[in-house]
Design an enzyme around this catalytic site. Sequence first.
Site, PDB file in Angstrom:
ATOM      1  N   GLY A   2      79.798  29.061  35.600  1.00  0.00           N
ATOM      2  CA  GLY A   2      80.052  29.124  36.874  1.00  0.00           C
ATOM      3  C   GLY A   2      81.747  29.051  37.088  1.00  0.00           C
ATOM      4  N   CYS A  24      68.188  27.180  24.493  1.00  0.00           N
ATOM      5  CA  CYS A  24      67.257  27.323  25.637  1.00  0.00           C
ATOM      6  C   CYS A  24      67.615  28.518  25.466  1.00  0.00           C
ATOM      7  CB  CYS A  24      69.011  27.260  26.874  1.00  0.00           C
ATOM      8  SG  CYS A  24      68.375  28.046  28.260  1.00  0.00           S
ATOM      9  N   ASN A  44      78.301  20.189  29.454  1.00  0.00           N
ATOM     10  CA  ASN A  44      77.772  21.261  29.812  1.00  0.00           C
ATOM     11  C   ASN A  44      75.870  20.760  29.772  1.00  0.00           C
ATOM     12  OD1 ASN A  44      76.349  23.354  30.412  1.00  0.00           O
ATOM     13  ND2 ASN A  44      77.087  24.451  27.937  1.00  0.00           N
ATOM     14  N   GLY A  45      74.838  20.707  30.714  1.00  0.00           N
ATOM     15  CA  GLY A  45      73.542  20.511  30.036  1.00  0.00           C
ATOM     16  C   GLY A  45      73.295  19.405  31.471  1.00  0.00           C
ATOM     17  N   TYR A  64      70.207  35.798  29.746  1.00  0.00           N
ATOM     18  CA  TYR A  64      70.486  35.731  31.066  1.00  0.00           C
ATOM     19  C   TYR A  64      72.107  35.235  31.642  1.00  0.00           C
ATOM     20  CZ  TYR A  64      71.400  35.539  36.499  1.00  0.00           C
ATOM     21  OH  TYR A  64      71.869  35.628  37.985  1.00  0.00           O
ATOM     22  N   CYS A 109      60.800  26.672  30.819  1.00  0.00           N
ATOM     23  CA  CYS A 109      60.647  26.786  31.849  1.00  0.00           C
ATOM     24  C   CYS A 109      59.250  28.034  31.869  1.00  0.00           C
ATOM     25  CB  CYS A 109      61.554  27.310  32.308  1.00  0.00           C
ATOM     26  SG  CYS A 109      62.586  28.613  31.477  1.00  0.00           S
ATOM     27  N   CYS A 145      77.529  25.097  34.077  1.00  0.00           N
ATOM     28  CA  CYS A 145      78.748  25.008  33.306  1.00  0.00           C
ATOM     29  C   CYS A 145      79.206  25.632  31.739  1.00  0.00           C
ATOM     30  CB  CYS A 145      79.189  23.322  33.346  1.00  0.00           C
ATOM     31  SG  CYS A 145      78.490  22.944  35.006  1.00  0.00           S
TER      32      CYS A 145
END
Lengths: 459, 459, 459, 459
Positions: free
Chosen positions: A35, A245, A109-110, A251, A448, A9
């Site tokens: 989103g 992040c 958002n999160g 991306y 990740c 989002c």
Amino acid sequence: MLDTLKEACGVIGIFNHPDATQLTYLCLKALQHRGQEGAGIVTSDTQNHHIVRGEGLVDQVFNKQKLDTLLGIHAIGHVRYSTKGGKCLENVQPFLFRHHSGDFALCHNGNIVNSDILKNNLEAQGSLFQSTSDTEIMAHLFKKNYTDAQRFEIIKNSLNQLEGAFTFLLLTKKILYAMRDKHGLRPLSLGRLDNGGYIVASETCCFDILNATFIRDIEPGEVIGISLEELHTTHYSQNITHKMCAMEYIYFSRPDSQIESINVHNFRKQCGKVLAQKHPVANADLVIGVPDSSLSAAMGYASESKIPYELGLVKNKYVGRTFIEPTQILREHALKIKLSVVKAIVEGKKLVVVDDSIVRGNTSKNIIKLLRKAGAKEVHFRLASPPFSYPCFYGVDTSTFEELIAAKQSIEDVRKFIEADSLEYLTPDELLETQRTFNNGKSLCLACFTGKYPTKTNF
Amino acid sequence: MLDTLKEACGVIGIFNHPDATQLTYLCLKALQHRGQEGAGIVTSDTQNHHIVRGEGLVDQVFNKQKLDTLLGIHAIGHVRYSTKGGKCLENVQPFLFRHHSGDFALCHNGNIVNSDILKNNLEAQGSLFQSTSDTEIMAHLFKKNYTDAQRFEIIKNSLNQLEGAFTFLLLTKKILYAMRDKHGLRPLSLGRLDNGGYIVASETCCFDILNATFIRDIEPGEVIGISLEELHTTHYSQNITHKMCAMEYIYFSRPDSQIESINVHNFRKQCGKVLAQKHPVANADLVIGVPDSSLSAAMGYASESKIPYELGLVKNKYVGRTFIEPTQILREHALKIKLSVVKAIVEGKKLVVVDDSIVRGNTSKNIIKLLRKAGAKEVHFRLASPPFSYPCFYGVDTSTFEELIAAKQSIEDVRKFIEADSLEYLTPDELLETQRTFNNGKSLCLACFTGKYPTKTNF
Amino acid sequence: MLDTLKEACGVIGIFNHPDATQLTYLCLKALQHRGQEGAGIVTSDTQNHHIVRGEGLVDQVFNKQKLDTLLGIHAIGHVRYSTKGGKCLENVQPFLFRHHSGDFALCHNGNIVNSDILKNNLEAQGSLFQSTSDTEIMAHLFKKNYTDAQRFEIIKNSLNQLEGAFTFLLLTKKILYAMRDKHGLRPLSLGRLDNGGYIVASETCCFDILNATFIRDIEPGEVIGISLEELHTTHYSQNITHKMCAMEYIYFSRPDSQIESINVHNFRKQCGKVLAQKHPVANADLVIGVPDSSLSAAMGYASESKIPYELGLVKNKYVGRTFIEPTQILREHALKIKLSVVKAIVEGKKLVVVDDSIVRGNTSKNIIKLLRKAGAKEVHFRLASPPFSYPCFYGVDTSTFEELIAAKQSIEDVRKFIEADSLEYLTPDELLETQRTFNNGKSLCLACFTGKYPTKTNF
Amino acid sequence: MLDTLKEACGVIGIFNHPDATQLTYLCLKALQHRGQEGAGIVTSDTQNHHIVRGEGLVDQVFNKQKLDTLLGIHAIGHVRYSTKGGKCLENVQPFLFRHHSGDFALCHNGNIVNSDILKNNLEAQGSLFQSTSDTEIMAHLFKKNYTDAQRFEIIKNSLNQLEGAFTFLLLTKKILYAMRDKHGLRPLSLGRLDNGGYIVASETCCFDILNATFIRDIEPGEVIGISLEELHTTHYSQNITHKMCAMEYIYFSRPDSQIESINVHNFRKQCGKVLAQKHPVANADLVIGVPDSSLSAAMGYASESKIPYELGLVKNKYVGRTFIEPTQILREHALKIKLSVVKAIVEGKKLVVVDDSIVRGNTSKNIIKLLRKAGAKEVHFRLASPPFSYPCFYGVDTSTFEELIAAKQSIEDVRKFIEADSLEYLTPDELLETQRTFNNGKSLCLACFTGKYPTKTNF
């Protein structure tokens, strides 16, 4: 079916502008890439809230008639992908809550890691949830024992109970609150509109569209409350880190946005340069990028390696849904509708293909197949990020992560699967090093890639 | 309102394939950039024709249910902009004509210059027209005194009466005819499907999507008739020239298409190189292109001039219609929704901005304004084509041409209007020279730059 | 799938009114029962025509934006069912024809019997048809050798070539022509708007809606031309009859319309009275009608027989399309969504059920089944019209006629099929007698009941 | 703008049927007359709930694709008008609530009088509301201190806190609860599907559509819980009355429904008979009803008075939205699109016009004007219900009630306003007497006529 990552989002808030609704709507269009499953706006005319939400793209949800119902000078808006919580109308944000002490709207958002525990506790105290989204938790915490006098204390206490990644915008009739988690996992920036009003947005590209002036990023752990009288700031925690992040750079975000003072395009280009230094391809003829998000890295790779940058793949901008029978032959054609090879460029060439990430591998495999069919002599795949090996708990779609090819296979296995002549990734260390080049004094969440999570993750 | 050029349509024919409808639909999506006001498909199941037409984008006209009604193994499809003839449903192609000697469908890319005279003559002989399109003329000429035995003679006689630019696809129950004007003003290529069937399309990007093999371009003046038994070819005129519309290379076609054996991206890149040679900018920091169609030329300019190529402007791919009040302030924001400046890149820089064309000048003026607002030190505009000075009679929207800035003003006046630090165009001679580099033995129509028209133009 | 008869369209013309478009639109809504597959309006602003056509109901075709494009003070409109010519956009009327001597629009209610011969002749003379509708024929005949001076002669010559049923409205820039076939098979009435303008419509219910004054019916064989200067009238034939389609009274028209001076509701009620006299049911408890079109006849039957009239069947006005799986059980439920039995009324009763017609028999069979399930003791079916035994060539859907149950079976066989306790029809003679009661000096076409056609039928 | 009363919704529940979703959808179409602003269905597949809700008519909310997502063997559905709570998506029911002790869906027909007090209390205990609907209250009460063992006790305690009118359907994963207020103000009936499953619905017309067997009405104060194992019944109060809303008979319900064992059509017809006895019109020529809901009463009036019943007004079934400019002249035409006078019937006649209610008087005034314009000699208005003089707190739209003409004016004033020759209403006593004729042992709520409310009303 889509072989892409999904972000959690984008949020936008406008405070004190006569065209608050229209400005919010324009910003939602600018944030559409974050989103595409739903969108909504809640406005306040200082006496009442007004709400329009719906499934689909911003322009499927809104039209002139619906925008006209959104009266007010303050507004918050949201575009969403489903992360926690299913994909349905009930989960489209902002949520609007009714309370005798004052209605309020909330968007997020999160991802909250300890949502199950918190929901159970709240239910034990009388809460009743209507969505499967974890966003509702903050609303219930906020209104527990709410008093106007203690509102900042209550917000801080509430946020201290949340573990995870979040930026929240909360709009009462007269106050816009903006909050960011103490690890700074998701971006949120503050700016000033030319009429003196305020803007808070997930990405700074919104500021440019509205001629707004960037003031600063909301800090990790910070809570801001904007009223007509003042902009009040406080922190809910002193125990903060700077773990933006990494995927925001790699991306999700737009190339024209600044994330913590680093331009996204520049970040990607620098990744490409480091990739070229550390993972060169000898005697390659051309560097090409996979449009759109990998073009910056490809430009960096080319610039560093002195191998010419070329346009080897073209994206069709008029794709949309494709109404065809799902026979095998037609499905293959349908993929090519989205991405075409420029045969005249790649024919007979030894190629470096730069992409930003491999999710399930199918798209990469297909691209390589198309390039070879078009006459490419060799295809060397270079990834401007490390392999995904661990699930994300902070807002990137984990359902897709279960199918991440790199989570289960060695790089050599992946190479074989996608049928590349060679395959190399940026390492986590190289990625960190790239980030350090920009000297913004912050760091990245690489969970990740590395499995090292900045928060507790098991509840 | 849009400051862009409009092309006169794209055509696609599929002969003898069980999925003819779906393949045609996919190709229309690939040709969508050539026309966004209407689309249609007519199929033949060898006994009957089936038709679906509508206003809007391909995916607004077609859905699964409508595609399912289009039975058949042969099909022709069309995407359109309005040129001659207004913008309404009645003018959406392909047209389907009913006749006791056999029904047939017809679609057209181009513009007939002597249409008024021909219509009057035909009406005097009993014709009655139902659209304002000039395409209907060919249908009437075709069926005048039609006999199966003389069909190629009749087509040749018909075409010999037409002055102007055209590619026609004509589909009877069992034969697909493809025709190209004797000056070769509009592109049309022939290919073979993997099942042995045929494809004819305005651009070769369609072939790539369907894994079709390019056979050759339809020649200027050529008429091809494809039946299950044979592919018959003939010429309606021996008096042919090779005057491909320069704008096909410069603006209209996709970068992955080959137009008369020249890759469009390569052509544009070469234009950029010549532009750099002949119209250099001393001590510039960066070269940036205006997305999407000017990026190839910008890459060429950078490569030749050794000035770094950068991403200074970003296009938002989720634009669509914008539902906002047309107040001045909001309109300005709305423009920025479509095109954003990457401030971090352009700030403090002396820029070469490469664009493919200036129509009314407003967009260029706006881009330069945005770039300066973002901190660009100098903005040197370079156009990868000559100034438009004459109307086009061959299918590019002439109504827009009346507002062409270069038609009335000197280059210096234009420079002042768009507020560039310098402004230079490729000259017609440099453009021709660029084309000659590719050695395809053909030439270009430069009428809109030079006023030298390959056909008679006053009727 | 629907077990109903289909009429061949409704037409409406407005001449000289500032709100011509809106009035035409309102009248199309009032005529919606005559055709639900497509609708269109063409207007003239005296200089240009404007056209909007589309598939579906009037309110699916038009919206405010589209109505706003229809500038003008004259307009013709059309609602259609497909008769001759398939069901597709190409056949939606009015058609708009372009001609150097003046554009014109045309719409049609009826059916031309000798259309194939005429089309062949016209094609031999250079005509080219774009629809499968027979309406285009009149357009081609009209423009053959057209001169302004001879326009009425040309129209009369054209009409004399047509065999069959028709009412045509033809709108040039400045003249509205209205024409009716020489047998008067389809209705067309003339009225005056309160601003002095004119209205021509298939049914007089349009006049009531617009407060227009009924002047008179257009006569069989009459051609009227209305300009700002005059209303010119002439006849194309002196060989006229008065053979109004009986189904206009029985089924198609609205109960509040006057057809040739007879109110439709009164006609139906009188049919019910005669039905009661000639086809009584002894000792019945109640008379009920099948809504909506049979309620008038049922009221007449009850009034004449002194058997109480009751509400035994209720129609759901919110039906629309039903999205359910076509399993047998669900399909049965879906039928009941449309028509419900009032169990409290019919339980234990001996019923006379009055309907206007039996097409394939399935609906009648179902109604009787539902009535018995609800406890009806006996069900005596009475039809307020004779059995259909012959195809109609004048505009009632002949494809449905091929499945007419009465065409192949005896009345006793039909009774057994629908499982009625008794079944009787009005005879053709009784129907004629009913019509004579009203003393309007005209007669009826009963061809579908008797096979006696007023025109030649084999070409 | 509409001069009609608005009901507070319809509810339908299906328990244990493989086609639960489709059956619910069909029943919502049958209940569409009870609410046209929104519709929704929640299903349970015994493990999960599935939800689809939306604004508009049932067929605007649902399509095949959406129905297919509603997996399950149990379902509840809702059609709504806005009463308490505004008209927006957030208020469309059923609501779906998430809770660790089990999710559940809830929908409601009626109105809670003490909702403000209850909401405040609940918020003080931690509740947070997301709609402005009073329905959410029951959900919060239900989950307060919920345990499986005590579920019936909790429901009973919850309902005892509610003052007002309600029928609730509540669906957990495995149990369908149906509840009705202790005054029986709103209807709710129980039936059995042919597969052994259950159906609960606002009106029995749903049973007929599904071939379901009527078992009995849910009693005032009753709570039923249906599981696969048992149908459990209990009462939350012994202090019950039988005060069915009179408007259910007079206006809201379908004529084929049975409300507390009385057929609605029969009730209305009997009202008409009593009206004829007590409020006769001497020497009238005809009785006509205002379609659709007054036709039954008109038939009763005619039958009792021996004055012939006729079709004087016709309703156009294809109305929908009307896209016209809101000029005065066009608005008047637009009204006539909906309701037409059959001039041939009313011309020269002394009419008794039977209607069911007068809201603001405009429609009645218009009807009388149209009748006189069509030549009616005298127009005597007879109302099959008493004048509205008091607001309804139990689910009939009170905003409209503020404009009720009878609330402020004498009958003679109303007569003058609507320009009738005479005007008479059924008295409250006559209405009660009519109800008593049917001997069902129950009574009516006449609060809107008499001001005598069955519940406390001021909180």
